[in-house]
Scaffold this active site. Structure first.
Site, PDB file in Angstrom:
ATOM      1  CE  LYS A   1       6.422  -1.796  -2.421  1.00 33.19           C
ATOM      2  NZ  LYS A   1       5.917  -0.892  -1.367  1.00 33.19           N
TER       3      LYS A   1
ATOM      4  CG  ASP B   1       5.032  -1.859   4.091  1.00 35.17           C
ATOM      5  OD1 ASP B   1       6.046  -2.200   3.450  1.00 35.17           O
ATOM      6  OD2 ASP B   1       4.105  -1.178   3.619  1.00 35.17           O
TER       7      ASP B   1
ATOM      8  CD  GLN C   1       4.147   2.344  -2.009  1.00 38.23           C
ATOM      9  OE1 GLN C   1       4.058   1.135  -1.827  1.00 38.23           O
ATOM     10  NE2 GLN C   1       5.313   2.970  -1.993  1.00 38.23           N
TER      11      GLN C   1
HETATM   12  N1  GUN Z   1       7.149   4.252   0.648  1.00 39.71           N
HETATM   13  C1  GUN Z   1       8.501   4.196   0.560  1.00 39.71           C
HETATM   14  N2  GUN Z   1       8.957   2.985   0.955  1.00 39.71           N
HETATM   15  C2  GUN Z   1       7.875   2.247   1.292  1.00 39.71           C
HETATM   16  C3  GUN Z   1       7.714   0.920   1.773  1.00 39.71           C
HETATM   17  O1  GUN Z   1       8.661   0.151   1.996  1.00 39.71           O
HETATM   18  N3  GUN Z   1       6.429   0.550   2.002  1.00 39.71           N
HETATM   19  C4  GUN Z   1       5.370   1.377   1.808  1.00 39.71           C
HETATM   20  N4  GUN Z   1       4.157   0.911   2.077  1.00 39.71           N
HETATM   21  N5  GUN Z   1       5.492   2.605   1.362  1.00 39.71           N
HETATM   22  C5  GUN Z   1       6.744   3.051   1.119  1.00 39.71           C
END
Ligand code: GUN
Length: 296
Positions: free
Chosen positions: A52, A119, A96
């Site tokens: 990311k 998100d 996350q």
């Molecule tokens: N863990 C698995 N997928 C995601 C996501 O799209 N965003 C976040 N923040 N954590 C995750």
């Protein structure tokens, strides 16, 4: 033999679109900023955060990764989110997942200002999606919708069968694709661990989405001829021949299913890059909303 849907290529196209918008904001003196919160040492989470942050660099989004040790108290993380909520240079915040057991995911997500919730996990944003007035769509479902429409597989009028009812992918995707909206209008069946006769349902799918986290669960006998198969699974399985000692496989048995499907996404290189691209889209949108520059 199925056509391979190239998620990497479609994600690159979206990132180019985002980049040109970011440049326009730059010319108005606005640098878009994203903060990512990572708690503990979960290896896949470290990889995702790395991807990311690299993607942000490429499109010239300022990104900051806040790393905290596994044992960090919940109260300290909540205070950090309060700080990020107030920072004008940070337009998007993500935490996350998964988090260590002593930290309540709900509490963390609900502390994020919904205007910065890139998100799309905050109950406000989930609710807005449910009533058909989305602000931030969750990145993986949004990415799957883009993957379908941009690969010529519009879900409108199709029977979409989703395997897995998790809050990050399956459930929000079921809501998104059943909306009365462009790129949606599907008839959706959401399967889960208590679903009876799952194969009977999967065989009826025009579009089958596997998002339950079980390596190679979907086999050829479960798929209708000429179906579109979207594989959301990212499972690490032991592989002594690989340098890392493991390799990634999806929730779909790619080798057998590709013989019967019309189109299929690979793992890696399918849904994964789309999730990252949509995070960039959401961050751009957040910056536009916060700086009152109209969303195109
Ligand atoms: N863990 C698995 N997928 C995601 C996501 O799209 N965003 C976040 N923040 N954590 C995750």
């Amino acid at each position: 033999m199925a056509e391979i849907i190239d998620g990497k290529k479609i994600a690159s196209e979206i990132k180019e679109e985002v980049k040109s918008e970011i440049e326009k904001l730059k010319s108005k003196g606005i640098t878009v900023g994203l903060a990512a919160v990572l708690v503990g040492e979960d290896p896949p989470s470290q990889v995702y955060i790395g991807m990311k942050s690299k993607a942000c660099q490429k499109v010239e989004i300022y990104s900051e990764v806040l790393k905290f040790p596994q044992q960090t108290p919940e109260s300290e993380l909540l205070s950090q989110i309060d700080v990020l909520n107030k920072r004008p240079d940070i337009h998007g915040i993500l935490v996350q997942l998964p988090l260590p057991f002593h930290i309540k995911e709900d509490k963390m997500i609900q502390r994020i200002d919904p205007k910065k919730d890139v998100d799309g996990f905050h109950p406000f944003n989930v609710g807005m999606m449910v009533v058909g007035k989305p602000i931030f769509l969750p990145c993986t479902p949004f990415g799957i919708q883009q993957l379908l429409t941009r690969s010529g597989n519009d879900p409108s009028g199709k029977h979409v069968v989703i395997l897995g009812r998790g809050n990050i992918v399956g459930r929000p995707l079921s809501i998104l694709l059943s909306q009365k909206a462009p790129g949606a209008n599907a008839t959706v069946t959401l399967c889960h661990t208590k679903t009876d006769n799952m194969s009977e349902l999967t065989k009826k799918a025009d579009i089958l989405v596997a998002a339950m986290g079980k390596p190679k669960f979907v086999t050829k006998d479960m798929v209708k001829k000429d179906a579109v198969v979207i594989d959301v699974g990212v499972n690490r399985i032991e592989d002594p021949q690989s340098k890392k000692g493991y390799r990634l496989v999806g929730d779909v048995d790619f080798e057998s299913v590709k013989e019967i499907a019309k189109s299929i996404t690979p793992v890696p290189g399918g849904v994964g890059p789309m999730t990252v691209a949509m995070l960039l889209c959401n961050t751009l949108k957040a910056a536009k909303l916060q700086t009152k520059i109209s969303v195109l």
